[in-house]
Design a protein around this motif. Sequence first.
Motif: not given
Length: 100
Positions: A54-61, A63-78
Amino acid sequence: MKNKDELRLLPWSGPEGKPCYLSADDSDGHMSRLADNIEAVQLGMAANLLEQALEVLGDGDAALEQLRPLATQLAGALRDTIRVATSRGHRLVTPESHQS
């Protein structure tokens, strides 16, 4: 061999990603307590990851480098959370299960 309805889905996978099961006869045994503890850790990690996301997604700035690992971790947690929910759902006592 027991019916899958009589087995507890464990919060980890076996070889080749196959599900692991435990006899649900002893809910107070060592393996059941271990599974309970691992489920609690997995759910806690998922909650922490959600806050980070939520913090990363709330940051309009962000970077894609932050979103890819976040998506991978979210998929594992889900995946882990769904496994915990499935396991706990199978262990719920329903009115139909008390009828003979």
